[in-house]
Design an enzyme around this catalytic site. Structure first.
Site, PDB file in Angstrom:
ATOM      1  N   LYS A   1       0.811  -1.217   0.000  1.00 36.22           N
ATOM      2  CA  LYS A   1       0.000   0.000   0.000  1.00 36.22           C
ATOM      3  C   LYS A   1       0.850   1.274   0.000  1.00 36.22           C
ATOM      4  O   LYS A   1       2.042   1.267   0.271  1.00 36.22           O
ATOM      5  CB  LYS A   1      -0.978  -0.021   1.173  1.00 36.22           C
ATOM      6  CG  LYS A   1      -2.159  -0.948   0.897  1.00 36.22           C
ATOM      7  CD  LYS A   1      -3.324  -0.688   1.796  1.00 36.22           C
ATOM      8  CE  LYS A   1      -4.567  -1.427   1.308  1.00 36.22           C
ATOM      9  NZ  LYS A   1      -5.691  -1.298   2.223  1.00 36.22           N
TER      10      LYS A   1
ATOM     11  N   ARG B   1      -4.398  -9.906   4.506  1.00 33.00           N
ATOM     12  CA  ARG B   1      -4.710  -9.828   3.075  1.00 33.00           C
ATOM     13  C   ARG B   1      -3.433  -9.416   2.335  1.00 33.00           C
ATOM     14  O   ARG B   1      -2.939  -8.293   2.495  1.00 33.00           O
ATOM     15  CB  ARG B   1      -5.829  -8.820   2.832  1.00 33.00           C
ATOM     16  CG  ARG B   1      -6.337  -8.744   1.409  1.00 33.00           C
ATOM     17  CD  ARG B   1      -7.494  -7.759   1.326  1.00 33.00           C
ATOM     18  NE  ARG B   1      -8.082  -7.703   0.000  1.00 33.00           N
ATOM     19  CZ  ARG B   1      -7.681  -6.895  -0.983  1.00 33.00           C
ATOM     20  NH1 ARG B   1      -6.663  -6.060  -0.757  1.00 33.00           N
ATOM     21  NH2 ARG B   1      -8.273  -6.913  -2.148  1.00 33.00           N
TER      22      ARG B   1
END
Length: 286
Positions: A221, A255
């Site tokens: 991210k 995840r």
């Protein structure tokens, strides 16, 4: 105890969730698993690498071309059914904020609805309950789906995350979702700047203390990229460090894009926490 589909995850057990995007414009892979054959091959590899859950998404999280509910279903509905036929015991999660999609994919075999937009559709929890699916309750700071944060401000971002996610979890239970199928997600980067996401990461244990299982979705991210000045394709080691820290602090579901690396790191954390024994111990003992 966390129960998803046919799987149960007890205290100290970590669940690795593989990301399989059925979108042509994913921020990370650019559509590498948009085609059916490539997506099914990715599922097979994820299972071989140790994934407990696969998370299938049909709509890019951020800005992009509009995707109707009909198009979202076209991308994922038959695919979910195919994955269920192929891997009977695999936990299938679907990343959607639409109750209509949640209901259809639940009927096709999905076990978990990953609502990354914090209950934007007020009927989503009831839809998950109707098909017996679990639910991810997330925090996005009040953003609408597919919008990026701009000058977000919190007096205490972790307190806001806890308040929002636990309220959504309680509402989900009231709507009929099984308590042991609910997971809370601080939702790194969504409704947060880099400093917010870093603060959430270092205080994951406070989310764990709520008693709800915590999911973290930090893989590659932007907060990792900004922290270390790295493009998306070079954030693997940073992702692994963040996953390891979150695991040590008590997160339960992870995840990730690189399943094998996450599985290995989390297995070591489990051994260090004495939740499982080493694979073997021969060195200096023979």
């Amino acid at each position: 105890m966390l129960r998803l589909g046919e799987r149960s995850f007890g205290p100290g057990e970590f669940a690795v969730m593989a990301i399989v995007n059925r979108t042509p414009d994913s921020f990370f892979d650019g559509g590498a698993t948009y085609a059916d054959e490539a997506a099914l091959a990715a599922i097979d590899q994820a299972v071989a690498d140790g994934a407990d859950i696969v998370d299938v998404g049909g709509v890019k999280a951020g800005y992009g071309e509009p995707v109707s509910e009909t198009e979202e279903l076209r991308r994922i509905l038959d695919f979910v059914a195919a994955v269920r036929d192929r891997h009977h015991d695999l936990v299938i999660s679907v990343d959607t904020y639409r109750s209509g999609v949640a209901k259809r994919v639940g009927e096709a075999g999905a076990n978990l609805i990953n609502d990354t937009w914090s209950g934007a559709d007020p009927d989503l929890a009831a839809a998950a309950a109707e098909v017996g699916a679990g639910l991810v309750c997330s925090h996005v700071g009040g953003l609408k789906p597919r919008t990026d944060p701009h000058r977000m401000a919190y007096e205490d971002v972790v307190a806001d995350v806890i308040r929002t996610t636990t309220t959504l979890a309680e509402r989900a239970v009231a709507a009929g979702v099984r308590p042991d199928g609910i997971v809370i997600d601080p939702t790194h980067d969504f409704g947060k700047n880099t400093l917010h996401s870093l603060e959430v990461t270092r205080r994951v244990d406070e989310l764990v203390a709520t008693g709800w299982p915590v999911l973290v979705a930090m893989s590659n991210k932007d907060f990792l990229g900004e922290t270390l000045d790295l493009p998306s394709g070079r954030r693997g080691p940073a992702t692994l460090a963040a996953v390891t820290i979150a695991g040590w602090l008590g997160a339960r579901v992870f995840r990730v894009h690189d399943v094998a690396a996450a599985r290995q790191a989390l297995d070591l954390v489990a051994v260090l926490h004495r939740a499982k024994p080493p694979a073997y111990t021969r060195r200096s003992l023979a």
